[in-house]
Enzyme design. Sequence first.
Site, short mmCIF file in Angstrom:
data_model
loop_
_atom_site.label_atom_id
_atom_site.label_comp_id
_atom_site.label_asym_id
_atom_site.label_seq_id
_atom_site.Cartn_x
_atom_site.Cartn_y
_atom_site.Cartn_z
N ARG A 18 10.58 81.59 -6.54
CA ARG A 18 10.58 83.04 -6.38
C ARG A 18 11.86 83.61 -6.97
O ARG A 18 12.96 83.18 -6.61
CB ARG A 18 10.41 83.41 -4.92
CG ARG A 18 9.02 83.04 -4.39
CD ARG A 18 8.80 83.52 -2.95
NE ARG A 18 7.42 83.30 -2.57
CZ ARG A 18 6.94 82.19 -2.02
NH1 ARG A 18 7.76 81.18 -1.81
NH2 ARG A 18 5.68 82.07 -1.70
N SER A 24 -0.26 82.36 9.19
CA SER A 24 0.46 83.61 9.05
C SER A 24 -0.15 84.55 8.02
O SER A 24 -1.28 84.99 8.16
CB SER A 24 1.93 83.30 8.73
OG SER A 24 2.73 84.44 8.80
N ASP A 50 1.45 90.98 10.10
CA ASP A 50 0.88 89.89 9.32
C ASP A 50 -0.18 89.17 10.15
O ASP A 50 -0.51 89.59 11.26
CB ASP A 50 1.97 88.92 8.83
CG ASP A 50 2.60 88.13 9.96
OD1 ASP A 50 2.52 88.58 11.13
OD2 ASP A 50 3.19 87.07 9.70
N ALA A 54 13.77 90.55 4.95
CA ALA A 54 13.21 91.73 4.30
C ALA A 54 11.70 91.81 4.50
O ALA A 54 11.13 92.91 4.54
CB ALA A 54 13.54 91.71 2.81
N ASP A 75 3.81 87.98 13.71
CA ASP A 75 5.23 87.70 13.95
C ASP A 75 6.13 88.44 12.98
O ASP A 75 7.34 88.21 12.96
CB ASP A 75 5.52 86.19 13.94
CG ASP A 75 5.37 85.55 12.58
OD1 ASP A 75 4.91 86.22 11.64
OD2 ASP A 75 5.71 84.35 12.44
N GLY A 117 9.20 76.95 -0.21
CA GLY A 117 9.14 75.83 0.72
C GLY A 117 7.75 75.31 0.95
O GLY A 117 7.55 74.29 1.62
N THR A 118 6.73 76.00 0.42
CA THR A 118 5.35 75.64 0.73
C THR A 118 4.46 75.43 -0.47
O THR A 118 3.32 75.00 -0.32
CB THR A 118 4.71 76.74 1.61
OG1 THR A 118 4.76 77.99 0.91
CG2 THR A 118 5.43 76.87 2.94
#
Length: 564
Positions: A536, A93, A306, A403, A310, A530-531
């Site tokens: 954040r 992505s 991106d 967002a 998507d 999550g990665t």
Amino acid sequence: MADKGAIIAASAKVPKPKDKTFQYGTAGVRTLCEFVLLRMYAGYHRQAPIAPLTNLRKCRNLLDSVVFRVGLLAALRSRKLNGQTIGVMITASHNPPDDNGVKLVDPMESWEVEATKLANAPSDEDLADLYTEFAEESQIKLDTKANVIFARDTRASGAHLVSILTEALKVTKAEYTDYKLLTTPQLHYITRCLNTKGTIYEYGTPTEEGYYEKTASALKTAMQGRQFSGSVTVDCANGVGGPKLRELMKHLASPSEGGLEIKVVNDDVLKPERLNHQCGADFVKTNQRAPPSSHASPLTRCASLDGDADRIIYYFNDSDGSFRLLDGDRIATLTASFIGDLARSAGLGEKLKVGVVQTAYANGAATAYVTQDLRLPVVCTNTGVKHLHHAATKFDVGVYFEANGHGTVVFSELALKRIGKSEPYSPAQSSALETLRALTALINQTVGDALSDLLLVEVILAHKGWGPKEWDLTYIDLPNRLVRVEVTDRSIFKAVDAERKLESPPGVQAQIDAAVGKFKNGRSFARASGTEDAVRVYAEAATRSETEDLAQKVATIVREARVV
């Protein structure tokens, strides 16, 4: 059907790194259609200047075993579903070009537990045992036909990872089709078309060409004779969306024929190191400015995709030169407003419940606009398509956009029937119904789709007779700031209340609340990535300086957080 010995031998060629535990990012789910089962990125980092793909080998080493094991899982899932088609997408992505990842497109529920166990099986023998165990527990007949399709984006490591995926499919004796380069939404579209072919839910022709033809036809009908005003400049992040947008444009009316004028920029896919470099939706959203390569005139509509197309965000430069962002919140409110108006004009206002689904990252002003001005219900969920889509299906027409620009519209089966069978009683009702029906085809309901969403926005603006400034004036965003805080262990940060509150580490939320209380219109939350090992921090306040101050205060709280 594969014997354990064959799996062990094939897996031995792509061993799992001994010091690596794989964790999956946000899962996504859809009812009666595809969903993203997992998204895993290797070696994430941020870089400034364009650099050679020096981490490519590292990325391959990290992902080789994962992709192989996802291939095993895809074959199992297809057999579990009596041969339905499962899709596998190789992409990362918006991540830098030397990262890559894998997504599994599945028409039913997730197998996240099984996927995690397979990815982390410590040895080849353990992997083969788990494969057999899962098949037995789920009563899967391994001689049942399995169908898997896959595609990739333009990353240099994609072809290598595809070769590993095919080895897994061969060893499991699954039938497979390689669709080469596609956007992620195109693979979702084809997967759904294959799985609904010959049913009352038939979604379309299961080919890339079928995707373009369906989209182009729906766009023409949705316009209802309206005219596009001016052009739209589209930044394709130097990713797969560039060539696919140009291919779509071949099926659309040209500007001389009254069609939309699309100016494509940042579509260099011959140099993989340019992917997402100082361009793309994430760059624009994070930096709050247009890509350096953008030379659009003031008040010209601009959009950025991106890396796998998507997600999309809009923006423009005002007449005074100031940058104005029209992000996923803006797309959601524009879309919900338009569909709500169409439903009422079509005589379906009381029969279609339109709702908006947001995450904690949605701007507070957007939420207030939907509830107070549009008078539509809003639901807040955890971040990720899984949660957004599930909530959207509770409405007749569920509009959801994060967002960051990832989102779509979901029409329930009942809504589609009512829209399809409704009889108009006036020319105005007839026009509204035709537009509404066209939107159900123009919108890619399988997943967020930048190309589909681009045309959706353009249709709405043409119907309203708006430019970007009029769209921007629907409400005034509260100043907001997103800060990435690196942490040693992200797992200690556990969120509740749609990720708006931290229940762990103890006492941290009380500190955040105290900081927020010192600012007018203050709002802030912290959410573990999550990665990657990062948290954040999102902050809002009445002024830009107060927002920055609040964000830094909460970031400091996060850095100093400890579990006793």
